[in-house]
Structure formats: structure tokens, C-alpha cells
Design an enzyme around this catalytic site. Structure first.
Site, PDB file in Angstrom:
ATOM      1  CE  LYS A  42      -3.724   2.573   0.833  1.00  0.00           C
ATOM      2  NZ  LYS A  42      -4.717   2.862  -0.162  1.00  0.00           N
ATOM      3  CE  LYS A 111      -4.060   8.337   6.245  1.00  0.00           C
ATOM      4  NZ  LYS A 111      -3.581   7.063   5.724  1.00  0.00           N
TER       5      LYS A 111
END
Length: 189
Positions: A42, A111
């Protein structure tokens, strides 16, 4: 939208949760046997997404600065070697300044890019493109209260045409370049 879950772990554990994964996702490929491999894949995905969004916005702003029709450039470029999902998906909304169909809040990219850069730093791997993309996303969040993906993440639509003879200080600040007070700064011809 569609959900892609990057799955990792022991085969027996994955087999037990496979019905749940299939019900929740469109795709749930097994990316490794070690817990955490899915998260690491990811991170690789997010590095590419964050850099591609920044590159798409910068490319469209560059086309405009060159005096080209950025929409026409987008239509041509999206079918060639420079195509990317982010250019294809975010490009038209950047061009139209249409941000009501938000797919990813800028805070999420801040983030995610922070996680990418942090993981790379921990592994002592330089990731200069990811680091720059992270800072562009951070910069874009600061003045935006709408928290939407806007081309201002790299100054799209704020750069003057390159054939312009003068660049005003406001435009220079928008491009994050140094200024000389409030006087006009001349561009080389």
C-alpha cells in the site's frame, strides 16, 4: 468506487477470512506471507498516487504556462506513454476547477505521503520525488479549508504564461518562489 485490499499473512488465516474479503472488496490479492506486507505494498501504491497527482497538476499548469490549451494537452497526453490513472481521473476536474466530486481529501494524501517518506527514511532509502510530492500536498492543505484535491497542490492555474514579459509578486509567491518586495520582477525573454 472500487476497493482493493492488499492482503498478507499465513495462508490458513487468509483462507478463513477470504469470504469476508470477497464480500468487502473487488480485489484482494495476496501480496505476501508476512503480516505487514500488505501495508508495505500500500505504501508503494501511495507513493505512486501522490507523485502522479502532483505530476498531473504540474503538467497541466505547465501546459497553460506555455500558452497551450491544457484541456487539449490532457486529451492528447492521456492516450500516450505519459498516461496515468491520476492524470485521467483527476485531470479533468483540475482543468474544470470542479471539486464537488472529491474522491480523496488532501489530508489523506498528506498522511499517506508522510507514511511513505517516513518508511523510506526508516529504511534509509532516499525518495526525493515522494518527499517533494509530500511537501506540495502539505502546502496545498495549509490555505484550503475545503480539504479537497485541488490543482493548487502544485500551483496549477497560478503560473503566468511563459510568453508573458512580467511576473507579478503574487504569482511568484503562488509558485513558491522568492520575491523582491512588491515590485514586479522581470522574466528573461
Amino acid at each position: 468506487g472500487t476497493l482493493l485490499a492488499m492482503v498478507s499473512g499465513p495462508a490458513d488465516a487468509i483462507a478463513r477470512v477470504r469470504p469476508l474479503l470477497d464480500a468487502m472488496t473487488d480485489q484482494a490479492p495476496v501480496v505476501g506471507d508476512t503480516p505487514g506486507d500488505g501495508q508495505r505494498v500500500k505504501l508503494v501504491n501511495q507513493l505512486l498516487c501522490g507523485v502522479h497527482i502532483a505530476a498531473a497538476a504540474e503538467a497541466l499548469a505547465f501546459a497553460e504556462a506555455l500558452g497551450l490549451d491544457p484541456a487539449r494537452c490532457h486529451e492528447i497526453i492521456r492516450t500516450g506513454a505519459a498516461a496515468s490513472f491520476m492524470l485521467d481521473d483527476r485531470g479533468p476536474r483540475m482543468l474544470a476547477a470542479r471539486f464537488d466530486d472529491v474522491r480523496s481529501a488532501l489530508d489523506i494524501f498528506v498522511k499517506d505521503m508522510g507514511l511513505v517518506v517516513g518508511a523510506a527514511r526508516a529504511g534509509r532509502l532516499p525518495v526525493p520525488l515522494a518527499a517533494v510530492a509530500e511537501q506540495l500536498h502539505v502546502r496545498a492543505v495549509l490555505p484550503n479549508t475545503a480539504n479537497q484535491m485541488k490543482p493548487t497542490s502544485v500551483g496549477a492555474n497560478s503560473a503566468p504564461p511563459m510568453n508573458s514579459r512580467r511576473v507579478r509578486p503574487r504569482e511568484i509567491r503562488a509558485m513558491n518562489m522568492p520575491t523582491k518586495g512588491d515590485q514586479e520582477i522581470h522574466q528573461p525573454q
